[in-house]
Design a protein around this motif. Structure first.
Motif, mmCIF file in Angstrom:
data_model
loop_
_atom_site.group_PDB
_atom_site.id
_atom_site.type_symbol
_atom_site.label_atom_id
_atom_site.label_comp_id
_atom_site.label_asym_id
_atom_site.label_seq_id
_atom_site.Cartn_x
_atom_site.Cartn_y
_atom_site.Cartn_z
ATOM 1 N N GLY A 226 -3.218 5.900 -11.859
ATOM 2 C CA GLY A 226 -2.236 6.926 -12.147
ATOM 3 C C GLY A 226 -1.264 7.256 -11.030
ATOM 4 O O GLY A 226 -1.106 6.523 -10.050
ATOM 5 N N ARG A 227 -0.630 8.391 -11.222
ATOM 6 C CA ARG A 227 0.432 8.825 -10.315
ATOM 7 C C ARG A 227 -0.090 9.080 -8.908
ATOM 8 O O ARG A 227 0.604 8.809 -7.920
ATOM 9 N N GLU A 228 -1.317 9.606 -8.817
ATOM 10 C CA GLU A 228 -1.887 9.897 -7.500
ATOM 11 C C GLU A 228 -2.058 8.614 -6.695
ATOM 12 O O GLU A 228 -1.790 8.589 -5.490
ATOM 13 N N ARG A 229 -2.477 7.549 -7.369
ATOM 14 C CA ARG A 229 -2.632 6.265 -6.686
ATOM 15 C C ARG A 229 -1.275 5.748 -6.204
ATOM 16 O O ARG A 229 -1.142 5.296 -5.060
ATOM 17 N N ALA A 230 -0.271 5.833 -7.071
ATOM 18 C CA ALA A 230 1.065 5.372 -6.704
ATOM 19 C C ALA A 230 1.603 6.162 -5.516
ATOM 20 O O ALA A 230 2.275 5.602 -4.635
ATOM 21 N N GLU A 231 1.305 7.454 -5.467
ATOM 22 C CA GLU A 231 1.786 8.280 -4.358
ATOM 23 C C GLU A 231 1.186 7.828 -3.034
ATOM 24 O O GLU A 231 1.892 7.677 -2.035
ATOM 25 N N VAL A 232 -0.123 7.603 -3.026
ATOM 26 C CA VAL A 232 -0.796 7.176 -1.793
ATOM 27 C C VAL A 232 -0.274 5.817 -1.337
ATOM 28 O O VAL A 232 0.013 5.603 -0.147
ATOM 29 N N LYS A 233 -0.112 4.884 -2.271
ATOM 30 C CA LYS A 233 0.375 3.559 -1.905
ATOM 31 C C LYS A 233 1.835 3.605 -1.440
ATOM 32 O O LYS A 233 2.248 2.793 -0.602
ATOM 33 N N THR A 234 2.612 4.547 -1.979
ATOM 34 C CA THR A 234 3.998 4.692 -1.520
ATOM 35 C C THR A 234 4.039 5.234 -0.100
ATOM 36 O O THR A 234 4.857 4.794 0.722
ATOM 37 N N TRP A 235 3.163 6.184 0.201
ATOM 38 C CA TRP A 235 3.062 6.683 1.578
ATOM 39 C C TRP A 235 2.714 5.529 2.529
ATOM 40 O O TRP A 235 3.277 5.400 3.613
ATOM 41 N N GLU A 236 1.780 4.692 2.103
ATOM 42 C CA GLU A 236 1.393 3.554 2.945
ATOM 43 C C GLU A 236 2.571 2.614 3.153
ATOM 44 O O GLU A 236 2.810 2.132 4.271
ATOM 45 N N ALA A 237 3.321 2.352 2.082
ATOM 46 C CA ALA A 237 4.484 1.465 2.194
ATOM 47 C C ALA A 237 5.535 2.050 3.126
ATOM 48 O O ALA A 237 6.170 1.326 3.904
ATOM 49 N N LEU A 238 5.726 3.368 3.065
ATOM 50 C CA LEU A 238 6.689 4.037 3.940
ATOM 51 C C LEU A 238 6.258 3.921 5.400
ATOM 52 O O LEU A 238 7.062 3.556 6.273
ATOM 53 N N ALA A 239 4.997 4.214 5.673
ATOM 54 C CA ALA A 239 4.492 4.144 7.047
ATOM 55 C C ALA A 239 4.548 2.717 7.571
ATOM 56 O O ALA A 239 4.985 2.470 8.706
ATOM 57 N N ASP A 240 4.128 1.764 6.759
ATOM 58 C CA ASP A 240 4.177 0.363 7.180
ATOM 59 C C ASP A 240 5.620 -0.098 7.386
ATOM 60 O O ASP A 240 5.898 -0.919 8.265
ATOM 61 N N GLY A 241 6.547 0.423 6.563
ATOM 62 C CA GLY A 241 7.954 0.064 6.716
ATOM 63 C C GLY A 241 8.537 0.537 8.032
ATOM 64 O O GLY A 241 9.359 -0.158 8.651
ATOM 65 N N VAL A 242 8.118 1.721 8.470
ATOM 66 C CA VAL A 242 8.548 2.224 9.774
ATOM 67 C C VAL A 242 8.027 1.295 10.884
ATOM 68 O O VAL A 242 8.757 0.943 11.818
#
Length: 206
Positions: free
Chosen positions: A84-100
């Motif tokens: 669900g949405r909660e999973r997508a949120e956590v993975k998006t945070w990870e993608a943002l941090a890894d992108g930095v």
């Protein structure tokens, strides 16, 4: 399990922190993929770390793939929502941090890679990567707001990824004054830095 990686890599640190929070046993094999005698490619054909080698010899690589697998191995300290949405949120945070981190690595390599001549280095490229870092930090700060953790009231992979990104910036780019510009990120980082999993994986002094 054996984890191959460098103690200065923020991607490797993310995996090590997840393993500590999940209370998983493993052996850490220090290996720099940039060393002339590196053996990383024997386990990962891309020659990158982290690389998790299983008991049967098969390898799992890419930090995002590894941490997702590790979270399924134990019910202790669930770090990624299942659906669900909660999973997508956590993975998006990870993608943002890894992108930095990705942007920071590209900027650093442009300056430090020994096989590139000084005349071949591009300040425009470096500036572009720093722009990504600044945008990423701003998005992190806005997303965190006044919450105790990135994805709510409990520690998750979101916080581990962000904590590793911030810690690596402090390690490699101390001139980026994110603590002054984003005090909420500084508070989160300082709170995470007290956890044994973060203390035990602090990169060595440069």
């Amino acid at each position: 399990m054996k984890l191959i990686g460098s103690s200065t890599s923020p991607y490797v640190r993310k995996v090590r922190i997840v393993m500590a929070e999940k209370k998983l046993d493993y052996r850490f094999a220090e290996e720099s993929p940039w060393a002339d005698d590196s053996q990383v490619s024997a386990s990962n054909p891309l020659g990158k770390v982290p690389c998790l080698v299983m008991e049967g010899g098969e390898a799992v690589f890419d930090s995002r793939v590894i941490v997702e697998y590790l979270d399924t191995l134990s019910p202790v300290g669930k770090l990624i929502p299942s659906t669900g949405r909660e999973r997508a949120e956590v993975k998006t945070w990870e993608a943002l941090a890894d992108g930095v981190i990705d942007a920071g690595v590209l900027a650093r390599m442009e300056v430090t890679w020994q096989h590139r001549k000084e005349s071949e280095r591009s300040q425009a490229w470096i500036d572009r990567q720093f722009g990504k870092i600044r945008s990423g930090l701003s998005a992190m700060s806005q997303g965190l707001g006044e919450k105790p953790y990135c994805s709510g009231i409990h520690l998750s992979l979101s916080d581990i990824a962000v904590g590793c990104a911030l810690g690596w910036l402090a390690f490699r780019f101390p001139e980026i004054e994110w603590r002054d510009d984003y005090p909420n990120l500084a508070r989160l980082h300082d709170k995470l830095a007290l956890r044994p999993s973060f203390v035990d994986t602090q990169p060595p002094a440069a």
